[in-house]
Scaffold this active site. Structure first.
Site, PDB file in Angstrom:
ATOM      1  N   PHE A 192       0.848  -1.201   0.000  1.00 38.83           N
ATOM      2  CA  PHE A 192       0.000   0.000   0.000  1.00 38.83           C
ATOM      3  C   PHE A 192       0.886   1.256   0.000  1.00 38.83           C
ATOM      4  O   PHE A 192       0.808   2.092  -0.893  1.00 38.83           O
ATOM      5  CB  PHE A 192      -0.937  -0.049   1.211  1.00 38.83           C
TER       6      PHE A 192
ATOM      7  N   ASP B  87     -19.399  -6.856 -26.825  1.00 39.32           N
ATOM      8  CA  ASP B  87     -18.048  -6.608 -27.324  1.00 39.32           C
ATOM      9  C   ASP B  87     -17.912  -6.861 -28.836  1.00 39.32           C
ATOM     10  O   ASP B  87     -18.364  -7.888 -29.325  1.00 39.32           O
ATOM     11  CB  ASP B  87     -17.130  -7.577 -26.541  1.00 39.32           C
TER      12      ASP B  87
ATOM     13  N   MET C 199     -14.643  -4.963 -17.256  1.00 34.30           N
ATOM     14  CA  MET C 199     -13.253  -4.779 -16.813  1.00 34.30           C
ATOM     15  C   MET C 199     -12.662  -6.181 -16.746  1.00 34.30           C
ATOM     16  O   MET C 199     -13.009  -6.951 -15.874  1.00 34.30           O
ATOM     17  CB  MET C 199     -13.269  -4.127 -15.427  1.00 34.30           C
ATOM     18  N   ASN C 200     -11.774  -6.473 -17.702  1.00 33.18           N
ATOM     19  CA  ASN C 200     -11.438  -7.880 -17.907  1.00 33.18           C
ATOM     20  C   ASN C 200     -10.010  -8.315 -17.624  1.00 33.18           C
ATOM     21  O   ASN C 200      -9.525  -9.254 -18.262  1.00 33.18           O
ATOM     22  CB  ASN C 200     -11.800  -8.267 -19.348  1.00 33.18           C
TER      23      ASN C 200
ATOM     24  N   CYS D 193     -19.685  -5.030 -14.688  1.00 30.26           N
ATOM     25  CA  CYS D 193     -19.244  -6.354 -15.124  1.00 30.26           C
ATOM     26  C   CYS D 193     -17.731  -6.367 -14.996  1.00 30.26           C
ATOM     27  O   CYS D 193     -17.077  -5.349 -15.204  1.00 30.26           O
ATOM     28  CB  CYS D 193     -19.658  -6.572 -16.579  1.00 30.26           C
TER      29      CYS D 193
ATOM     30  N   GLY E 151     -17.590 -11.156 -15.876  1.00 32.12           N
ATOM     31  CA  GLY E 151     -18.670 -11.677 -15.031  1.00 32.12           C
ATOM     32  C   GLY E 151     -18.662 -10.910 -13.731  1.00 32.12           C
ATOM     33  O   GLY E 151     -18.651  -9.684 -13.700  1.00 32.12           O
TER      34      GLY E 151
ATOM     35  N   ASP F 107     -19.394  -5.506  -5.911  1.00 31.72           N
ATOM     36  CA  ASP F 107     -19.218  -4.976  -4.562  1.00 31.72           C
ATOM     37  C   ASP F 107     -20.135  -3.782  -4.366  1.00 31.72           C
ATOM     38  O   ASP F 107     -20.677  -3.223  -5.321  1.00 31.72           O
ATOM     39  CB  ASP F 107     -17.744  -4.589  -4.332  1.00 31.72           C
TER      40      ASP F 107
ATOM     41  N   ASP G 118     -19.846 -14.919 -15.640  1.00 27.79           N
ATOM     42  CA  ASP G 118     -19.850 -15.374 -17.033  1.00 27.79           C
ATOM     43  C   ASP G 118     -20.395 -16.794 -17.116  1.00 27.79           C
ATOM     44  O   ASP G 118     -20.636 -17.303 -18.210  1.00 27.79           O
ATOM     45  CB  ASP G 118     -18.423 -15.342 -17.601  1.00 27.79           C
TER      46      ASP G 118
ATOM     47  N   GLU H  47     -40.169 -24.144 -27.065  1.00 27.55           N
ATOM     48  CA  GLU H  47     -39.404 -23.214 -26.211  1.00 27.55           C
ATOM     49  C   GLU H  47     -39.754 -21.769 -26.549  1.00 27.55           C
ATOM     50  O   GLU H  47     -39.926 -20.932 -25.665  1.00 27.55           O
ATOM     51  CB  GLU H  47     -37.901 -23.444 -26.401  1.00 27.55           C
TER      52      GLU H  47
HETATM   53  C1  GLA Z   1     -16.485 -10.455 -20.343  1.00 28.14           C
HETATM   54  C2  GLA Z   1     -17.934 -10.355 -19.913  1.00 28.14           C
HETATM   55  C3  GLA Z   1     -18.816 -11.061 -20.907  1.00 28.14           C
HETATM   56  C4  GLA Z   1     -18.636 -10.465 -22.277  1.00 28.14           C
HETATM   57  C5  GLA Z   1     -17.166 -10.501 -22.666  1.00 28.14           C
HETATM   58  C6  GLA Z   1     -16.923  -9.728 -23.935  1.00 28.14           C
HETATM   59  O1  GLA Z   1     -16.036 -11.747 -20.249  1.00 28.14           O
HETATM   60  O2  GLA Z   1     -18.094 -10.874 -18.640  1.00 28.14           O
HETATM   61  O3  GLA Z   1     -20.163 -10.992 -20.515  1.00 28.14           O
HETATM   62  O4  GLA Z   1     -19.109  -9.145 -22.263  1.00 28.14           O
HETATM   63  O5  GLA Z   1     -16.324  -9.956 -21.662  1.00 28.14           O
HETATM   64  O6  GLA Z   1     -15.591  -9.710 -24.265  1.00 28.14           O
END
Ligand code: GLA
Length: 741
Positions: free
Chosen positions: A280, A367, A479-480, A526, A529, A534, A548, A614
């Site tokens: 920190f 995306d 944010m991946n 997101c 997923g 938070d 996800d 369905e």
């Molecule tokens: C992340 C998100 C998914 C999707 C992909 C797209 O994994 O959690 O829902 O939007 O990115 O790249």
């Protein structure tokens, strides 16, 4: 008055409707914690045990009073270096590395209203019933102060805490730990309940005795993370869903955090929640201060369900904001699982047309619509529409979607950049990376330095152009990747803690500005997923994509774990295709819908691929969701089975606050031939009333439903005239109404 100062006893007591929290200005100005529990009016000073224990340290001014060791007292904001060797809330180093921090009471004030925090999410109160207590501690030998703030929300049974550290000295100081809240309990055997996981497997419930050691729940990943959630419960050893004492701490912050629980040598237990102290090292220059994020504390003596319900109300009414906070969100269809980044406007319209014809209300373009984003190796940072790929402009696509009677939304990932992007080629120094060191890649991308305002403003500006053009109703903000390489290209002194803190403030600023500019926008959070699920994010986004993992059965467990700290209305949940892309499991279509209704409800597949049967069910599912929406999203939530250990069936229910109706959901997880009778016990009903199953008119006693339970219902056999048991992964939803005559 919720906050009462008793000058004679030197106590300050914070009252909510059902709880009380007491602080004592103890000997030599040491700020003690005497009580947090059921409502009480008295002085609980007796809880502080003064004994002369061997080989502890006492303050110098305590002279021969050896019974006055800080280590033996329950303290409000313990600082390392003052004779308390337990886990600290505050650690301060001088420039020369020397630890300092003998914090003593200096003053306090009580004010109407709940404090707010500039640039940070904070619980708010719009009823004018909240009050704020501010206690100032001063370091005995220097001009360093810790300003502790407490917000009391009487009707929510919630107390919030935060701390601001002010450097009034002439030199730099380094904060190596500056937590938001500390809770010292003097007795009891406690279990730590934390929510751990991984991508596509978030918020599994773990319950372990706190014992005589320090247990640390936390993350260093730069986001609150899939791996641990910043919501932690301390539950009495025997506490269950409907009985027993438990305390919760929910941290309103979306970066790295730490929650430590430690048993001390004399039977006490300390819980400390705050920003992750590892690396920190937050430098405070003379005159500068550090504002710790907020923690929301709650106590229940009626078990975990009650504790969850307190947080559900708090989050939905005092953390989530904006016009969508109490409004039913549109049933959406998202194209990600149907197409990935491989789409054209024509393909999207084909999906949208079918969805609109079945009653879906909004299309979300995920995306792949910007820059050269045909896969996940390129394009992030280039927030201009790839019209060549789409075959039209974003404005045209959005208009076509609206012509179908649907709303329109888009996906963004503003904090990220690919090296293969025009943005990176123009501004390589905008990415967090250390000169001379190859940065770690995550999903082939780097992280933009959101601690820099000009970076945030640039990205925001470009995204706004697309939102203006498309008049988007909704944004999914993703944010991946985790964050490791931390470096500020503009600063000579690299304080990792400061850069990461300012980064999260930059993320908050981005969202705040976005919402200021588009006040009706529905923002969904997101992070691959549920990697940033938070209470801090929920201040900006009233819903967050929960995971996800859209496999119905896995989702039951993920949503079950999430429900401990967060309400159903915040959980992004969609029906997706089978076999599931990840698990290959086949879960019946209606069961997938029942599970998605324990969330925001939507679809994540091409509805053109459904069978006729369905497809006929889709409008029915949507109508069911709308019919029960009030109950689903405003009802009190009860977990009826522990899906971590009970692998036979999952059951949960929502009960109207006045107990006039309830919606029971059961999903069968495991079956056997000629199976023994299985009952599910209900909860939260009026024991003295009768309840009618609205589908078949059967009437049950509320008391019997809660003590014996309801047998797993049977359904008509497809071939024969008799009723059969529910099969594997089949489900029922039963709507009960109270019989009033
Ligand atoms: C992340 C998100 C998914 C999707 C992909 C797209 O994994 O959690 O829902 O939007 O990115 O790249």
């Amino acid at each position: 008055m919720s906050i009462i100062h008793n000058a004679e006893k030197s106590t300050i007591t914070l009252h909510t409707d059902n709880t009380s929290y007491q602080i004592k200005i103890g000997p030599f100005g040491l700020l003690q914690h005497t009580y947090y529990g059921p409502h009480m009016e008295e002085d609980a000073e007796y809880c502080v045990m003064y004994r002369d224990r061997g080989f502890t340290l006492t303050p110098y001014d305590a002279e021969r009073k050896r019974w006055l060791s800080a280590e033996l007292m329950p303290l409000e904001y313990p600082c390392e270096a003052a004779g308390d060797f337990r886990a600290p809330a505050l650690s301060i180093r001088r420039k020369d590395g020397i630890l300092i921090g003998d914090m003593r009471y200096e003053s306090h004030r009580i004010e109407k209203g709940k404090y707010s925090l500039e640039g940070l999410p904070a619980v708010y109160d719009d009823t004018e019933e909240a009050e704020t207590l501010t206690v100032v501690l001063k370091e005995k030998n220097t001009n360093i102060r810790a300003v502790l703030q407490y917000g009391v929300l009487p009707h929510r049974d919630v107390i919030t805490r935060t701390a601001r550290i002010e450097n009034g000295t002439e030199d730099d100081i380094v904060l190596t730990h500056a937590a938001s809240a500390c809770l010292d309990l003097v007795s009891g055997e406690w279990d730590v309940i934390n929510f751990h996981g991984r991508h596509a497997g978030e918020r599994n419930v773990s319950r372990t005795p706190s014992g005589h050691r320090e247990t640390v729940v936390g993350t260093r990943r730069g986001a609150s993370s899939h791996h641990q959630n910043p919501f932690v419960i301390l539950a009495e050893k025997d506490a269950g869903e409907l009985h027993g004492q438990c305390y919760g701490m929910s941290f309103l912050y979306s970066g790295s955090f730490s929650c430590s629980v430690s048993g001390d040598a004399y039977g006490g237990t300390r819980m400390v929640m705050g920003i992750q102290p590892d690396n920190f090292d937050y430098v405070l220059t003379p005159g500068e201060s550090f504002q710790a994020p907020e923690t929301a504390l709650a106590y229940s003596c009626e078990g975990l369900t009650k504790l969850s319900q307190i947080y559900h109300k708090l989050i939905s009414q005092n953390i989530c904001r904006g016009p969508w906070k109490n409004r039913r969100r549109p049933v959406l269809i998202n194209n990600w699982e149907a197409t990935g980044p491989d789409f054209t406007a024509e393909k999207i319209l084909h999906i949208a047309e079918k969805a609109a014809s079945l009653g879906v209300e909004m299309l979300v373009l995920d995306d792949g619509w910007f820059g050269k984003r045909d896969d996940d190796f390129a394009g992030l940072g280039d927030w201009y529409v790839n019209t060549e790929k789409l075959g039209c402009t974003m404005g045209e696509l959005a208009a076509s979607i609206r012509d179908l009677g649907m709303k329109f939304g888009i996906w963004i990932e503003p904090e990220m950049v690919n090296e293969d992007s025009d943005l990176y080629r123009a501004h390589p120094d905008w990415a967090l990376q250390v000169p001379g060191i190859e940065p770690a890649l995550g999903r082939s991308q780097l992280v933009l330095d959101f601690s820099r305002e000009e970076v945030v403003d640039y990205i925001l500006d470009h995204i706004c152009k697309v939102l203006d053009e498309s008049k988007a109703d909704y944004v999914k903000m993703d944010m991946n990747r985790p964050i490791f390489d931390v470096y500020n290209a503009l600063s000579a002194y690299q304080s990792r803690g400061k850069i990461m803190y300012k980064y999260i403030l930059g993320v908050y600023r981005f969202m705040e500005k976005l919402l200021e500019r588009y006040p009706d926008l529905l923002l969904e959070g997101c992070a691959s997923g549920g990697g940033r699920f938070d209470a801090g994010m929920l201040y900006y986004c009233p819903q967050i994509w929960c995971s996800d993992n859209t496999d119905g059965i896995d989702r039951i467990r993920i949503q079950y774990g999430t429900s401990f700290g967060y309400p159903v209305r915040t959980m992004g949940a969609h029906v997706s295709r089978v076999p599931n892309y990840d698990t290959r499991r086949i879960v019946p279509f209606d069961t997938r819908a029942v599970i998605a209704m324990e969330g925001t409800f939507g679809y994540e597949l091409d509805l053109n691929t459904l069978s006729e049967e369905e497809a006929r069910q889709v409008p029915v599912q949507i109508e069911t969701f709308k019919k029960y929406w009030d109950l689903l999203h405003n009802g009190l939530y009860y977990r009826l089975t522990d899906v971590t250990h009970n692998t036979k069936e999952a059951a949960w229910m929502m009960v109207a606050e006045d107990r006039s109706e309830a919606l029971l959901n059961i999903v069968v997880l495991d079956v056997s031939g000629n199976r023994p009778n299985r009952f599910v016990k209900l909860a939260g009903l009026d024991a003295s009333a009768s309840y009618k199953d609205e589908a078949n008119g059967a009437v049950y006693s509320g008391a019997a439903l809660m003590s014996v339970g309801i047998p797993l219902p049977k359904v008509p056999h497809e071939k024969y005239h008799w009723m059969r048991d529910l099969g594997e992964y089949e489900s029922v939803q039963i709507h009960f109404t109270k019989v009033t005559d």
